[in-house]
Write an enzyme that holds these catalytic residues in place. Sequence first.
Site, mmCIF file in Angstrom:
data_model
loop_
_atom_site.group_PDB
_atom_site.id
_atom_site.type_symbol
_atom_site.label_atom_id
_atom_site.label_comp_id
_atom_site.label_asym_id
_atom_site.label_seq_id
_atom_site.Cartn_x
_atom_site.Cartn_y
_atom_site.Cartn_z
ATOM 1 N N HIS A 73 4.851 -0.793 -0.521
ATOM 2 C CA HIS A 73 4.704 -1.953 -1.400
ATOM 3 C C HIS A 73 5.858 -2.002 -2.398
ATOM 4 O O HIS A 73 6.329 -3.070 -2.747
ATOM 5 C CB HIS A 73 3.382 -1.860 -2.175
ATOM 6 C CG HIS A 73 2.218 -2.384 -1.388
ATOM 7 N ND1 HIS A 73 1.152 -3.019 -1.952
ATOM 8 C CD2 HIS A 73 1.963 -2.370 -0.067
ATOM 9 C CE1 HIS A 73 0.293 -3.378 -1.023
ATOM 10 N NE2 HIS A 73 0.765 -2.978 0.135
ATOM 11 N N GLU A 115 0.429 -11.774 1.840
ATOM 12 C CA GLU A 115 0.539 -10.379 1.387
ATOM 13 C C GLU A 115 1.737 -9.656 2.015
ATOM 14 O O GLU A 115 1.851 -9.601 3.242
ATOM 15 C CB GLU A 115 -0.762 -9.637 1.747
ATOM 16 C CG GLU A 115 -0.807 -8.237 1.172
ATOM 17 C CD GLU A 115 -2.162 -7.566 1.374
ATOM 18 O OE1 GLU A 115 -3.197 -8.259 1.407
ATOM 19 O OE2 GLU A 115 -2.186 -6.330 1.507
ATOM 20 N N ASP A 121 -10.940 -20.950 12.337
ATOM 21 C CA ASP A 121 -11.791 -20.858 11.152
ATOM 22 C C ASP A 121 -11.937 -19.387 10.743
ATOM 23 O O ASP A 121 -12.742 -18.655 11.304
ATOM 24 C CB ASP A 121 -13.152 -21.487 11.511
ATOM 25 C CG ASP A 121 -14.138 -21.465 10.360
ATOM 26 O OD1 ASP A 121 -13.891 -20.762 9.364
ATOM 27 O OD2 ASP A 121 -15.176 -22.145 10.475
ATOM 28 N N LYS A 141 -11.244 -4.562 5.454
ATOM 29 C CA LYS A 141 -10.343 -5.577 4.869
ATOM 30 C C LYS A 141 -8.950 -5.410 5.451
ATOM 31 O O LYS A 141 -8.261 -6.395 5.745
ATOM 32 C CB LYS A 141 -10.343 -5.445 3.345
ATOM 33 C CG LYS A 141 -9.673 -6.608 2.629
ATOM 34 C CD LYS A 141 -8.187 -6.442 2.435
ATOM 35 C CE LYS A 141 -7.583 -7.597 1.639
ATOM 36 N NZ LYS A 141 -6.125 -7.476 1.496
HETATM 37 C C1 MEV Z 1 -4.715 -3.890 1.489
HETATM 38 O O1 MEV Z 1 -4.594 -5.278 1.689
HETATM 39 C C2 MEV Z 1 -5.454 -3.253 2.656
HETATM 40 C C3 MEV Z 1 -5.747 -1.750 2.495
HETATM 41 O O2 MEV Z 1 -6.454 -1.534 1.286
HETATM 42 C C4 MEV Z 1 -6.577 -1.348 3.700
HETATM 43 C C5 MEV Z 1 -7.129 0.068 3.628
HETATM 44 O O3 MEV Z 1 -7.313 0.610 2.518
HETATM 45 O O4 MEV Z 1 -7.437 0.618 4.705
HETATM 46 C C6 MEV Z 1 -4.483 -0.971 2.410
#
Ligand code: MEV
Length: 424
Positions: free
Chosen positions: A380, A82, A282, A266
Amino acid sequence: MTTSRISGFYNMTLDGRRAKIAEALAPLTPPDLGAWTSGGISAEAADHMIENVVGMHSLPLGIALNFMVNGKDVLVPMTLEEPSVVAGASFMAKLARAGGGYQATTTDPLMIGQMQVINVTNLNEAKLKIYEQKAELLAEADSIDPILKKFGGGARDLEVRIFDNSPIGGFLVVHLIYDVRDAMGANAVNTACERLAPKIEAITGGKVHLRILSNLADRRIARARCTIPVKSLAFDNFSGESVRDGIIAAYAFAAVDPYRAATHNKGIMNGVDSVVIATGNDWRAIEAGAHAYAVKNGHYTSLSTWGKDTEGNLVGTLEMPMAVGIVGGATKVHPAAQAAVKLMGVKTANELAEIIVSVGLAQNMAALRALATEGIQRGHMSLHARQVAIAAGATGEQVEKVAAQMVAEKVVRIDRAEEILKSL
Ligand code: MEV
């Protein structure tokens, strides 16, 4: 060179960056760097790792800069697909340096092995009988792995839990708490549980069904904290205070809403997993542990917290299970993973865990800062623009020029990239 700050790293060639890394940390040898050039293992080596191998699948390996963990500079290898993640972590680590970097700690590396005991006539009686034999059971588990014992690991405790209302009725669960030192620990714990099973059966009169470690490694916790001077948060038209309060409000959202907490966590895992993968660990185990831990209070919530100190500086914390090792599994046999461990100069699994949790906190801040200010798309966009420029045929220095113009014009399209390319 001992610093993790390398100016202009982003603009160097691949070879230039490799040379810089080798110079940054003396122990990195040409074969170490070679492992990163080739991807680390041959298809023949891979054939010994899993089944039905037909080839290899590579991911980019980038280096996060600027990290200082417990007063020590460290260059952090990150493996992931990413864009923006490595840059985000590096930038937040730079801001955190102004507040002393990351302070991180770990518990002892204690893993939990589970034994499910079914067909028990009297659960309460069986539970107490196991406790009566605890010393003998622990001694037995302790004798299984002399190497681990030599390094200070071994069986630490035994706990018995009763589940009296499951779909199959009542059963016992015996937890073996095992100090696995610098291993991830799955093998040691699973072996110990299998060894204890007949003894548990003899004591309880029941049958030991499952014998397997738990990925909810809540006895093996890593914690990181950072303080970001409020002034250093200011950029463009955003004051430091507004960025700080924006990050805190973004955290509040994740604290109360599981839909947001999943995405927030995430973002943390973007940082955590990429170091876990780079070191051959892992990542499914780490993911499982993180999300199960995030629901430990009965509702799924943020793994991190953001607030301010008495001077108004931004303070972040992250606490999560961290079952990573440096001595076994792929970490041991994969030369690229070995080089990653070497680059960080870690001598124990706990030191690695402390770096990983710091990267998770940095990554979380990068996402919240972007979301709370200009939005996630701008960062991005510039990376996307480079990919569009390459797709339009730009090479070398043209890539940056075409991408920069498209971003400035806010038109990131292949037809525009082709036009700009022609005009260069
Ligand atoms: C994208 O890989 C991760 C985000 O969505 C995390 C977040 O929203 O805090 C940008």
